[in-house]
Design a protein around this motif. Structure first.
Motif, mmCIF file in Angstrom:
data_model
loop_
_atom_site.group_PDB
_atom_site.id
_atom_site.type_symbol
_atom_site.label_atom_id
_atom_site.label_comp_id
_atom_site.label_asym_id
_atom_site.label_seq_id
_atom_site.Cartn_x
_atom_site.Cartn_y
_atom_site.Cartn_z
ATOM 1 N N LEU A 171 0.833 -1.204 0.000
ATOM 2 C CA LEU A 171 0.000 0.000 0.000
ATOM 3 C C LEU A 171 0.868 1.254 0.000
ATOM 4 C CD1 LEU A 171 -2.860 1.122 0.072
ATOM 5 C CD2 LEU A 171 -2.830 0.923 2.562
ATOM 6 N N ARG A 172 1.937 1.241 0.749
ATOM 7 C CA ARG A 172 2.843 2.391 0.746
ATOM 8 C C ARG A 172 3.507 2.553 -0.621
ATOM 9 N NH1 ARG A 172 3.472 4.476 5.767
ATOM 10 N NH2 ARG A 172 3.033 3.131 7.566
ATOM 11 N N LEU A 173 3.781 1.437 -1.293
ATOM 12 C CA LEU A 173 4.435 1.488 -2.599
ATOM 13 C C LEU A 173 3.489 1.987 -3.689
ATOM 14 C CD1 LEU A 173 6.833 0.843 -4.489
ATOM 15 C CD2 LEU A 173 5.923 -1.496 -4.654
ATOM 16 N N HIS A 174 2.267 1.446 -3.715
ATOM 17 C CA HIS A 174 1.342 1.730 -4.819
ATOM 18 C C HIS A 174 0.389 2.885 -4.524
ATOM 19 C CE1 HIS A 174 2.614 -1.821 -7.063
ATOM 20 N NE2 HIS A 174 2.520 -2.534 -5.948
ATOM 21 N N GLY A 175 0.140 3.172 -3.252
ATOM 22 C CA GLY A 175 -0.723 4.294 -2.902
ATOM 23 C C GLY A 175 -2.200 4.036 -3.065
ATOM 24 N N ALA A 176 -2.602 2.802 -3.371
ATOM 25 C CA ALA A 176 -4.014 2.463 -3.538
ATOM 26 C C ALA A 176 -4.217 1.009 -3.151
ATOM 27 C CB ALA A 176 -4.482 2.709 -4.962
ATOM 28 N N ILE A 177 -5.410 0.661 -2.679
ATOM 29 C CA ILE A 177 -5.647 -0.666 -2.128
ATOM 30 C C ILE A 177 -5.739 -1.731 -3.215
ATOM 31 C CG2 ILE A 177 -8.159 -0.487 -2.086
ATOM 32 C CD1 ILE A 177 -5.907 -2.082 0.628
#
Length: 250
Positions: A171-177
């Motif tokens: 989640l921190r890497l992609h910014g979306a669930i």
């Protein structure tokens, strides 16, 4: 700034009608907003300029702006000024509910921040929602999501462990669930259940969502399942009611 004759007549003329100056200013600014003179997202003039425009002191202007804030028409941001609230964003809820897609579809820029993450034990309610046993480990995620930089929803999610032990990093890497779930082996998922309620935002919630004290939030409880109908996420999201409009889709 020269005070127009209209402003002088409207505010500074003898107040035989008994209407307070701050109320007249609030009504005038509200008319500017609803009439399109002040566009959604635009910044209002500084208090000093408004005070000059309406021939009153800053305290009177501040009282008028407070009234507009309570009505959800403007939003005061510390250090930046006061802005006209955008129109309510239609937020569809259906078998596939995706925040990023919903916001982008309306021509706005989605944003997300992971406020906190922690490994905790599921209480009876969360265990029931995720088909777990009370005390089983789950990952708790606190998130704040926005549209065009304006806070829209404050979320609290729980996902089962150890299945989603890598979800926080994803989640921190992609910014979306959705891509975070994909990184953990869930290519797609769907909404099993949604419950919608409403209440007044608590002080801490109002601060996070940049709301005036006493403003309402919509409380949206949901359960997502994978393609095998196994629960993977239980979420409680608080939506700023002044900024969103829930649209239920079949």
């Amino acid at each position: 700034m020269t005070v127009s004759r209209t402003a002088q007549d409207f505010i500074a003329a003898p107040r035989r009608d008994g209407i307070a100056a701050w109320r007249k200013i609030a009504d005038a600014l509200e008319a500017d907003i609803t009439g399109g003179t002040l566009m959604a997202g635009s910044q209002l003039p500084a208090e000093t300029l408004l005070a000059e425009r309406f021939a009153v002191n800053r305290h009177t202007v501040r009282r008028a702006l407070a009234e507009l804030t309570v009505k959800g028409l403007v939003r005061a941001t510390q250090g930046r000024g006061t802005f006209v609230e955008a129109r309510r964003l239609p937020y569809p809820i259906g078998p596939q509910t995706r925040f990023t897609q919903n916001v982008a579809r309306e021509g706005r820029e989605p944003g997300a921040a992971l406020l906190a993450a922690a490994h905790v034990r599921a209480d009876e309610r969360i265990a029931s929602l995720l088909a777990l046993r009370p005390g089983d480990p789950v990952l708790r995620l606190d998130t704040l999501r926005s549209a065009d930089g304006v806070p829209l929803t404050l979320g609290l999610s729980f996902v089962p462990l150890p299945r989603f032990a890598g979800l926080e990093a994803a989640l921190r890497l992609h910014g979306a669930i959705t891509p975070a779930f994909a990184a953990c082996g869930v290519a797609d998922y769907r909404r099993l259940e949604t419950r919608v309620g409403a209440r007044i935002a608590l002080p801490g919630e109002a601060e996070r969502l940049d709301l005036a004290p006493g403003r309402p939030v919509m409380v949206v409880d949901s359960i997502n399942v994978d393609l095998d109908a196994v629960p993977i996420q239980a979420t409680r999201a608080l939506f700023a009611a002044d900024r969103t409009e829930i649209v239920v889709q079949s």
